[in-house]
Design an enzyme around this catalytic site. Structure first.
Site, mmCIF file in Angstrom:
data_model
loop_
_atom_site.group_PDB
_atom_site.id
_atom_site.type_symbol
_atom_site.label_atom_id
_atom_site.label_comp_id
_atom_site.label_asym_id
_atom_site.label_seq_id
_atom_site.Cartn_x
_atom_site.Cartn_y
_atom_site.Cartn_z
ATOM 1 N N GLU A 37 0.991 -1.289 -0.174
ATOM 2 C CA GLU A 37 -0.001 -0.122 -0.037
ATOM 3 C C GLU A 37 0.931 1.405 0.067
ATOM 4 O O GLU A 37 2.041 1.064 0.194
ATOM 5 C CB GLU A 37 -1.051 -0.045 1.088
ATOM 6 C CG GLU A 37 -2.360 -0.312 0.893
ATOM 7 C CD GLU A 37 -3.065 0.322 -0.317
ATOM 8 O OE1 GLU A 37 -2.778 1.533 -0.549
ATOM 9 O OE2 GLU A 37 -4.094 -0.230 -0.489
ATOM 10 N N HIS A 158 -21.001 0.508 -14.175
ATOM 11 C CA HIS A 158 -20.108 0.316 -13.161
ATOM 12 C C HIS A 158 -20.736 1.000 -11.927
ATOM 13 O O HIS A 158 -21.413 1.931 -11.659
ATOM 14 C CB HIS A 158 -18.860 0.619 -13.428
ATOM 15 C CG HIS A 158 -18.051 -0.020 -14.414
ATOM 16 N ND1 HIS A 158 -17.894 0.109 -15.722
ATOM 17 C CD2 HIS A 158 -17.082 -1.177 -14.254
ATOM 18 C CE1 HIS A 158 -17.509 -0.849 -16.229
ATOM 19 N NE2 HIS A 158 -16.984 -1.782 -15.505
ATOM 20 N N LYS A 162 -16.181 4.036 -9.354
ATOM 21 C CA LYS A 162 -15.372 4.077 -10.189
ATOM 22 C C LYS A 162 -15.020 5.426 -10.903
ATOM 23 O O LYS A 162 -15.672 6.234 -10.947
ATOM 24 C CB LYS A 162 -15.839 3.081 -11.480
ATOM 25 C CG LYS A 162 -15.004 2.892 -12.642
ATOM 26 C CD LYS A 162 -15.599 2.062 -13.707
ATOM 27 C CE LYS A 162 -14.386 1.745 -14.748
ATOM 28 N NZ LYS A 162 -12.994 1.210 -14.330
#
Length: 269
Positions: A37, A158, A162
């Site tokens: 990360e 979506h 998104k």
């Protein structure tokens, strides 16, 4: 188990990252060796399983991608374009297969990925599912069989989170249709219609996007002319299909020479 390929998941806290971590933690085909990360992320230093709200899996989240990649045979990356190009260089340095599912990549990003592919295997695709990649082949064939009297539209939907539009899959479908018709997508593409636009240009390829709720991914490729329409449709109902495809690409890449590949290569289509 230790002879299984070791895999790193980047962007481990994201939707796809968490799906990949869960899949790999229980896989008999590969080992999850690290989760990456960005620096400062609250998951850094924590067990990935615990950070996701479950049981410990023995893999700590790190912000040192090069050290993680050096211990792995493959990297699976569904992050952001700027991060992906950095990971491409580091994965090439570590000689690890780099599977890229990141969307929103532009020409400058692709150029940097191409450079990394001189030294390592890179599999990059806007969609990792078998169904979508079969649909791409159909799109080329249908577009090649129909002339410009048939209008082409790509409609995609979506989830609300998104951030890029059109989706990577929508662009892949538009590109496949353009290739089938023997034209440039850049020259034919029309998206974001608003206001009084006038009649559509003959031969153009239109794009429309829907964003809402938790829609995993829906894509329609429409060929329309006077009196009839042909619709190719793919509906994704489970994000796991993308994770399975990415793992398949990571394993396939272990026996390939350095270069840039896509899911059609992986699936032998």
């Amino acid at each position: 188990m230790t002879d299984l390929p070791g895999i790193v998941v980047t962007g481990a806290s994201g939707r796809m990252g968490q799906m990949l971590v869960k899949m790999l933690a229980g896989s008999d085909k590969a080992r999850l060796v690290a989760c990456v990360e960005r620096s400062g992320h609250p998951w850094i230093g924590r067990d990935a399983g615990v950070a996701m709200g479950g049981a410990a899996i023995g893999v700590t989240v790190t912000d040192d991608p090069l050290a993680a990649f050096a211990r792995a045979q493959a990297v699976i990356d569904f992050t952001a374009p700027s991060a992906t190009v950095e990971f491409a260089a580091l994965a090439a340095q570590a000689r690890a297969v780099h599977v890229i599912g990141t969307t929103g990549l532009e020409a400058e990003h692709h150029a940097k990925i191409d450079l990394a592919a001189h030294h390592a295997v890179i599999v990059q695709a806007g969609n990792m599912s078998l169904g979508v990649n079969l649909m791409l082949g159909l799109a080329r064939k249908v577009a090649a069989a129909l002339d410009a009297d048939w209008d082409i539209e790509v409609v995609e939907a979506h989830h609300r989170m998104k951030v890029d539009t059109p989706s990577g899959t929508a662009l892949m479908l538009g590109q496949a249709a353009a290739e089938g018709r023997g034209i440039s997508l850049d020259a034919a593409m029309v998206s974001g219609r608003d206001g009084i636009t006038g009649a559509r240009t003959r031969g153009s390829i239109g794009f429309s996007a829907i964003r809402g709720g938790d829609i995993v991914g829906e894509h329609d490729l429409i060929f329309a002319t006077e009196g009839e329409r042909i619709v190719l449709r793919h509906l994704a109902t489970d994000r796991a299909i993308f994770a399975r495809g990415a793992l398949r690409a990571a394993l396939w890449g272990q026996t390939q020479k350095p270069g840039r590949y896509d899911m059609a290569d992986v699936l032998g289509l």
